[in-house]
Design a protein around this motif. Sequence first.
Motif, short mmCIF file in Angstrom:
data_model
loop_
_atom_site.label_atom_id
_atom_site.label_comp_id
_atom_site.label_asym_id
_atom_site.label_seq_id
_atom_site.Cartn_x
_atom_site.Cartn_y
_atom_site.Cartn_z
N ASP A 228 23.07 96.90 66.48
CA ASP A 228 23.88 97.75 67.36
C ASP A 228 23.62 97.36 68.81
N HIS A 229 24.08 96.16 69.19
CA HIS A 229 23.96 95.68 70.57
C HIS A 229 22.51 95.77 71.06
N HIS A 230 21.63 95.11 70.38
CA HIS A 230 20.21 95.18 70.72
C HIS A 230 19.97 94.38 72.01
N LEU A 231 19.77 95.10 73.09
CA LEU A 231 19.64 94.47 74.40
C LEU A 231 18.36 94.94 75.08
N ALA A 232 17.91 94.16 76.06
CA ALA A 232 16.81 94.58 76.91
C ALA A 232 17.36 95.44 78.04
N GLN A 233 16.47 96.17 78.69
CA GLN A 233 16.91 97.06 79.76
C GLN A 233 17.63 96.29 80.86
N GLU A 234 17.09 95.14 81.23
CA GLU A 234 17.69 94.37 82.34
C GLU A 234 19.06 93.82 81.97
N ASP A 235 19.36 93.70 80.67
CA ASP A 235 20.67 93.19 80.28
C ASP A 235 21.80 94.14 80.70
N HIS A 236 21.50 95.41 80.77
CA HIS A 236 22.52 96.39 81.16
C HIS A 236 22.80 96.35 82.66
N GLU A 237 21.93 95.68 83.42
CA GLU A 237 22.06 95.67 84.87
C GLU A 237 22.63 94.36 85.41
N LEU A 238 22.97 93.43 84.54
CA LEU A 238 23.48 92.13 84.99
C LEU A 238 24.88 92.29 85.58
N SER A 239 25.14 91.53 86.62
CA SER A 239 26.49 91.48 87.19
C SER A 239 27.15 90.17 86.79
N ASP A 240 28.44 90.20 86.51
CA ASP A 240 29.25 89.03 86.17
C ASP A 240 28.84 88.37 84.86
N CYS A 241 28.11 89.07 84.00
CA CYS A 241 27.77 88.55 82.68
C CYS A 241 27.79 89.68 81.66
N LEU A 242 28.52 89.48 80.57
CA LEU A 242 28.49 90.41 79.44
C LEU A 242 27.34 90.04 78.52
N ALA A 243 26.61 91.03 78.04
CA ALA A 243 25.47 90.76 77.16
C ALA A 243 25.68 91.42 75.81
N ASP A 244 25.26 90.72 74.76
CA ASP A 244 25.29 91.27 73.41
C ASP A 244 24.12 90.67 72.65
N GLY A 245 23.61 91.40 71.66
CA GLY A 245 22.44 90.90 70.96
C GLY A 245 22.29 91.50 69.59
N THR A 246 21.42 90.86 68.79
CA THR A 246 21.07 91.35 67.46
C THR A 246 19.68 90.84 67.11
N MET A 247 18.99 91.57 66.23
CA MET A 247 17.61 91.22 65.89
C MET A 247 17.45 91.20 64.37
N PHE A 248 16.69 90.20 63.89
CA PHE A 248 16.43 90.05 62.46
C PHE A 248 14.92 90.04 62.23
N GLU A 249 14.54 90.49 61.03
CA GLU A 249 13.13 90.47 60.61
C GLU A 249 13.00 89.74 59.28
N ASN A 250 11.80 89.19 59.07
CA ASN A 250 11.49 88.53 57.81
C ASN A 250 10.05 88.89 57.45
N ASP A 251 9.86 89.51 56.31
CA ASP A 251 8.54 89.98 55.91
C ASP A 251 7.61 88.80 55.65
N VAL A 252 6.39 88.89 56.18
CA VAL A 252 5.40 87.83 56.03
C VAL A 252 4.18 88.39 55.30
N PRO A 253 3.99 88.06 54.00
CA PRO A 253 2.79 88.54 53.30
C PRO A 253 1.54 87.89 53.90
N LYS A 254 0.47 88.66 54.03
CA LYS A 254 -0.80 88.11 54.51
C LYS A 254 -1.93 89.00 54.02
N ASP A 255 -3.12 88.43 54.04
CA ASP A 255 -4.29 89.18 53.57
C ASP A 255 -4.50 90.42 54.44
N GLY A 256 -4.79 91.55 53.78
CA GLY A 256 -5.08 92.76 54.52
C GLY A 256 -3.85 93.49 55.00
#
Length: 234
Positions: free
Chosen positions: A102-130
Amino acid sequence: MTINNTPGVRVFLAFAAALLLALVVLGVYGGVQIITADNGPKAQPQGTESSVTRQPTAQENKGGDGSTDGPKTLTAEEANAALPVKENLPPGPSGWSVFDDDHHLAQEDHELSDCLADGTMFENDVPKDGGGGYLTAWFRIYACSSPARAAALFDEFDPTDKGTAIPLPPLGNERTAFAFGGDSSKAATSLVRMGTVVVKLDYYWFGSLPAHQDRITQLTRVAAERVQRALAST
């Protein structure tokens, strides 16, 4: 030689004197014209420019490669559609899942002038000891109003102290990738500029950097190729 002083002779002598004077005047005028022409500036052919004296400006060096530069820009809808989807991502330890689409952006992305920003984030589970952890790939696209504005934004995102450089293949007009803190780092960033668009990937992981460099490169290429196709279709 005897010259009779008759009216006919006097007329002839007057005519000859006038002719001689005219020849002298014409000779002097012609000599002046020749001297002036030799010393005057040389005419330049019109419509040409010296390739030796003209040097590209700094802004021209910041331009594009022709295929993605110039007036081609992305709308907000096109930028959103150009973001990678999980089917585009290279395999990880487990399947990728969308953390925030849902438009994953940083705070500063909302303050940019003359640039539209859009983003998305993905995760991948990493098994590890403990316990477990996650790989995180955070993509952002900045669709700017001009190549110059995108170049300036690229420079803003590109720090002087980059830590460990990560090699990238030829992509776009400008590119860089780096990890903070060397091999013990757990965060890396890659940047690619294609004409009016900047693509930014922030990647977080567990483990050593060498084990993740190829995946960072692959993720960066995926995002850059999607943007390039979007620009080519506008």
